[in-house]
Design a protein around this motif. Structure first.
Motif, PDB file in Angstrom:
ATOM      1  N   ALA A 211       0.831  -1.208   0.000  1.00 21.81           N
ATOM      2  CA  ALA A 211       0.000   0.000   0.000  1.00 21.81           C
ATOM      3  C   ALA A 211       0.863   1.255   0.000  1.00 21.81           C
ATOM      4  CB  ALA A 211      -0.928  -0.020   1.216  1.00 21.81           C
ATOM      5  N   LYS A 212       1.922   1.265   0.805  1.00 25.20           N
ATOM      6  CA  LYS A 212       2.814   2.416   0.826  1.00 25.20           C
ATOM      7  C   LYS A 212       3.508   2.594  -0.520  1.00 25.20           C
ATOM      8  CE  LYS A 212       2.227   3.517   5.188  1.00 25.20           C
ATOM      9  NZ  LYS A 212       1.598   4.776   5.615  1.00 25.20           N
ATOM     10  N   ALA A 213       3.831   1.484  -1.190  1.00 20.51           N
ATOM     11  CA  ALA A 213       4.471   1.578  -2.507  1.00 20.51           C
ATOM     12  C   ALA A 213       3.544   2.249  -3.524  1.00 20.51           C
ATOM     13  CB  ALA A 213       4.864   0.183  -2.990  1.00 20.51           C
ATOM     14  N   GLN A 214       2.249   1.973  -3.436  1.00 21.78           N
ATOM     15  CA  GLN A 214       1.301   2.625  -4.342  1.00 21.78           C
ATOM     16  C   GLN A 214       1.214   4.119  -4.059  1.00 21.78           C
ATOM     17  OE1 GLN A 214      -2.499   0.633  -4.841  1.00 21.78           O
ATOM     18  NE2 GLN A 214      -1.634  -1.301  -4.144  1.00 21.78           N
ATOM     19  N   ILE A 215       1.225   4.489  -2.778  1.00 19.11           N
ATOM     20  CA  ILE A 215       1.198   5.917  -2.434  1.00 19.11           C
ATOM     21  C   ILE A 215       2.447   6.604  -2.974  1.00 19.11           C
ATOM     22  CG2 ILE A 215       1.229   7.541  -0.512  1.00 19.11           C
ATOM     23  CD1 ILE A 215      -0.357   5.521   1.107  1.00 19.11           C
ATOM     24  N   GLN A 216       3.595   5.958  -2.803  1.00 20.81           N
ATOM     25  CA  GLN A 216       4.841   6.539  -3.309  1.00 20.81           C
ATOM     26  C   GLN A 216       4.778   6.731  -4.816  1.00 20.81           C
ATOM     27  OE1 GLN A 216       7.691   3.652  -2.041  1.00 20.81           O
ATOM     28  NE2 GLN A 216       7.228   3.930   0.133  1.00 20.81           N
ATOM     29  N   THR A 217       4.311   5.721  -5.529  1.00 22.99           N
ATOM     30  CA  THR A 217       4.271   5.794  -6.988  1.00 22.99           C
ATOM     31  C   THR A 217       3.374   6.926  -7.461  1.00 22.99           C
ATOM     32  OG1 THR A 217       4.671   3.407  -7.158  1.00 22.99           O
ATOM     33  CG2 THR A 217       3.729   4.506  -9.075  1.00 22.99           C
ATOM     34  N   VAL A 218       2.187   7.060  -6.867  1.00 18.55           N
ATOM     35  CA  VAL A 218       1.258   8.116  -7.278  1.00 18.55           C
ATOM     36  C   VAL A 218       1.844   9.496  -7.006  1.00 18.55           C
ATOM     37  CG1 VAL A 218      -1.001   9.141  -6.814  1.00 18.55           C
ATOM     38  CG2 VAL A 218      -0.785   6.659  -7.010  1.00 18.55           C
ATOM     39  N   CYS A 219       2.392   9.686  -5.809  1.00 26.84           N
ATOM     40  CA  CYS A 219       2.936  11.002  -5.454  1.00 26.84           C
ATOM     41  C   CYS A 219       4.168  11.349  -6.288  1.00 26.84           C
ATOM     42  CB  CYS A 219       3.273  11.030  -3.966  1.00 26.84           C
ATOM     43  SG  CYS A 219       1.839  10.890  -2.869  1.00 26.84           S
ATOM     44  N   PHE A 220       5.053  10.398  -6.450  1.00 31.49           N
ATOM     45  CA  PHE A 220       6.268  10.668  -7.227  1.00 31.49           C
ATOM     46  C   PHE A 220       5.948  10.919  -8.696  1.00 31.49           C
ATOM     47  CE2 PHE A 220       8.802   7.838  -4.057  1.00 31.49           C
ATOM     48  CZ  PHE A 220       8.606   8.800  -3.082  1.00 31.49           C
ATOM     49  N   ASP A 221       5.001  10.167  -9.248  1.00 33.73           N
ATOM     50  CA  ASP A 221       4.618  10.379 -10.646  1.00 33.73           C
ATOM     51  C   ASP A 221       3.963  11.739 -10.844  1.00 33.73           C
ATOM     52  OD1 ASP A 221       5.628   7.919 -11.214  1.00 33.73           O
ATOM     53  OD2 ASP A 221       3.711   6.940 -11.608  1.00 33.73           O
ATOM     54  N   ASN A 222       3.180  12.171  -9.863  1.00 37.94           N
ATOM     55  CA  ASN A 222       2.565  13.498  -9.967  1.00 37.94           C
ATOM     56  C   ASN A 222       3.626  14.602  -9.921  1.00 37.94           C
ATOM     57  OD1 ASN A 222      -0.039  12.564 -10.216  1.00 37.94           O
ATOM     58  ND2 ASN A 222      -0.459  12.642  -8.021  1.00 37.94           N
ATOM     59  N   LEU A 223       4.664  14.409  -9.142  1.00 34.58           N
ATOM     60  CA  LEU A 223       5.756  15.382  -9.139  1.00 34.58           C
ATOM     61  C   LEU A 223       6.455  15.414 -10.497  1.00 34.58           C
ATOM     62  CD1 LEU A 223       7.356  14.782  -5.613  1.00 34.58           C
ATOM     63  CD2 LEU A 223       5.954  16.715  -6.349  1.00 34.58           C
ATOM     64  N   GLY A 224       6.615  14.244 -11.132  1.00 34.81           N
ATOM     65  CA  GLY A 224       7.182  14.213 -12.479  1.00 34.81           C
ATOM     66  C   GLY A 224       6.287  14.917 -13.484  1.00 34.81           C
ATOM     67  N   LEU A 225       4.975  14.731 -13.342  1.00 34.68           N
ATOM     68  CA  LEU A 225       4.026  15.442 -14.201  1.00 34.68           C
ATOM     69  C   LEU A 225       4.150  16.950 -14.008  1.00 34.68           C
ATOM     70  CD1 LEU A 225       1.530  15.509 -16.078  1.00 34.68           C
ATOM     71  CD2 LEU A 225       0.115  15.197 -14.033  1.00 34.68           C
TER      72      LEU A 225
END
Length: 517
Positions: free
Chosen positions: A269-283
């Motif tokens: 679950a934490k890995a999914q949160i990390q992926t969403v937040c980090f990808d949004n920063l890349g966006l």
């Protein structure tokens, strides 16, 4: 003389928890307890009458043992990042914050923000290497996401989206075709790799990351060759789908390596949160770059080609460093060989972190990087088996679950040590076989005469007896050390009850008397 004792239970509305006080007398004794909001009737065993002197002594003792009305309890709790201690004050329980004095300091907001971020992204119980892994994952996801945004923007431009001359129906058909081909290739790739996701996890993961980065480069080329959009987009999407398949197949194993308390669900679950937040920063990074170049059409057109090599290098470096902090506890042939070699040299079992540092990624997968490489599998008809090795098979019995021989590939001059496992061999049999093979390699490497014998086709009685003696001695030594080494592997955190094999390593032999129908 009759011995007597008096036990008296009293209650007090101000004292908690219960306290036991003992008044000693020459013959009788009294036991008193104070319990909140409870009263008990006194009972006595051979209750003698008290003298006034005894009553005065007991009253003085009880008065001296009376605790204060406010005292701390030996209990502390942690809530919302703060530590609280419990105090019994008069007739109620109070919680006192032990670290709330820092609220008035200037660093309180920073500390609170740091704790909030940590609780959001980091599970409660994980391995010590998890934080470093997340740091490099952040670098990887941010720049990878930014590149994907720029690549998608370029593909839209290649299809003519946003221009009056564009054909929406044709553009949509091209997009559907390239997605369909990519998903089909993803299924084929997943079925072909199979167990490779377990045995070569880091190698496959990093190789597909390189493939993913190259696919973005191909997508960025579509505006330059709009007439080849379907071909370029399909090739790029095939590479992306292969990388996605590898990521999904290996994610659970990576998360399990960090779940030290069997909290795999929390880590995932934490890995999914990390992926969403980090990808949004890349966006957000990609949007900012476009805003900076929006007034210069020429600069905006060349922006993807300028940032692509930089962002790709950072992306690949981030995933490389992140994989270095993944310490898998499962056993494969390569990890078992590192453990056994270390055991022979130093008589200790290295930890998963130490093996991970030695294992590396091995993208080239060159088995000949060391003398006498070891292979697990069955006899290869394309290889030449020296005559001295046939004696290993001749001496097999029903109690043997493996045998070891030497093979020389026709295309190579270097010889290999082959460990052939029998159908039904357990993990401990594999460990013994690998331990014996490493001992044989140590003997063969120290003497040049064995190199000449194993590469030759002549078989003499002298060297035949020497080979049998070598096999017997090393097997006896391996069997004697395997139990202790297995225990040390379990203590070091290895999952030593199973060994993961590739498709080629799963080949087994049957004993003639086995019923394998």
């Amino acid at each position: 003389m009759q011995t007597s004792a008096q036990i008296t239970l009293k209650s007090s509305p101000h004292i908690f928890p219960p306290r036991f006080l003992i008044s000693h007398h020459p013959s009788p004794f009294s036991l008193q307890t104070h319990v909140k909001n409870r009263s008990f009737k006194a009972f006595s065993i051979s209750n003698p009458p008290k003298t006034s002197k005894e009553s005065d002594v007991e009253h003085i003792l009880v008065k001296e043992e009376q605790p204060s009305s406010k005292f701390p309890l030996p209990v502390e709790t942690r809530e919302n990042g703060r530590v609280y201690s419990y105090i019994w004050n008069e007739n109620r329980l109070e919680a006192v914050c032990l670290d709330c004095d820092s609220v008035s300091s200037g660093l309180s907001f920073e500390n609170g923000l740091r704790k909030w971020v940590r609780d959001l992204f980091i599970p409660k119980q994980v391995g010590g290497n998890y934080v470093e892994y997340v740091k490099w994952k952040f670098l990887h996801r941010v720049f990878s996401s930014a590149l994907q945004v720029l690549a998608t923007q370029a593909m839209f431009g290649a299809m003519g989206v946003g221009y009056a001359r564009s054909l929406p129906a044709a553009a949509a058909m091209k997009w559907v075709l390239k997605d369909g081909l990519g998903r089909l290739s993803r299924c084929i790739y997943t079925a072909s790799v199979g167990s490779g996701f377990d045995t070569n996890l880091k190698r496959v993961r990093f190789a597909t990351s390189i493939l993913f980065s190259l696919s973005i480069g191909v997508e960025l080329m579509t505006p330059l060759f709009p007439h080849c959009f379907l071909l370029l987009a399909s090739v790029a999407n095939i590479a992306k789908q292969i990388s996605l398949a590898c990521y999904l197949a290996t994610a659970s194993a990576v998360h399990r390596s960090f779940a030290v308390a069997d909290n795999l669900g929390e880590v995932s679950a934490k890995a999914q949160i990390q992926t969403v937040c980090f990808d949004n920063l890349g966006l957000l990074l990609a949007v900012l770059l476009n805003l900076i170049c929006k007034n210069n059409q020429r600069l905006q057109t060349g922006l993807p080609f300028v940032v692509y090599p930089i962002f790709s290098a950072i992306d690949l470096y981030g995933i490389y460093r992140a994989l270095k902090h993944v310490h898998l506890q499962t056993l494969t042939k390569d990890r078992l060989e590192i453990i056994v070699s270390t055991w022979i040299e130093s008589q200790y079992v290295p930890s998963p972190a130490e093996v991970s540092a030695k294992e590396g990624l091995n993208l080239l997968d060159d088995p000949g990087r060391q003398t006498w490489p070891i292979r697990i599998g069955c006899l290869d008809t394309k290889s030449r088996i020296p005559n001295v090795s046939w004696s290993s098979m001749k001496s097999l019995s029903r109690d043997d679950f493996f045998f070891i021989c030497i093979e020389t590939c026709r295309s190579r001059t270097q010889s290999h040590i082959l460990v052939c496992l029998r159908e039904g061999a357990r993990a401990i049999d594999t460990t013994v076989g690998m331990l014996q093979a490493c001992y044989i390699r140590k003997v063969l490497s120290s003497s040049s005469r064995w190199q000449n014998v194993t590469e030759g086709c002549d078989f003499s009685d002298f060297f035949g007896l020497e080979w049998l003696r070598l096999i017997t001695d090393t097997k006896r030594r391996a069997q004697g050390e395997s139990t202790e080494m297995h225990k040390e592997m379990l203590r070091s955190g290895w999952i030593a009850n199973n060994v993961l094999f590739s498709i080629q390593e799963r080949a087994r032999y049957f004993f003639k008397d086995d019923n394998h129908g």
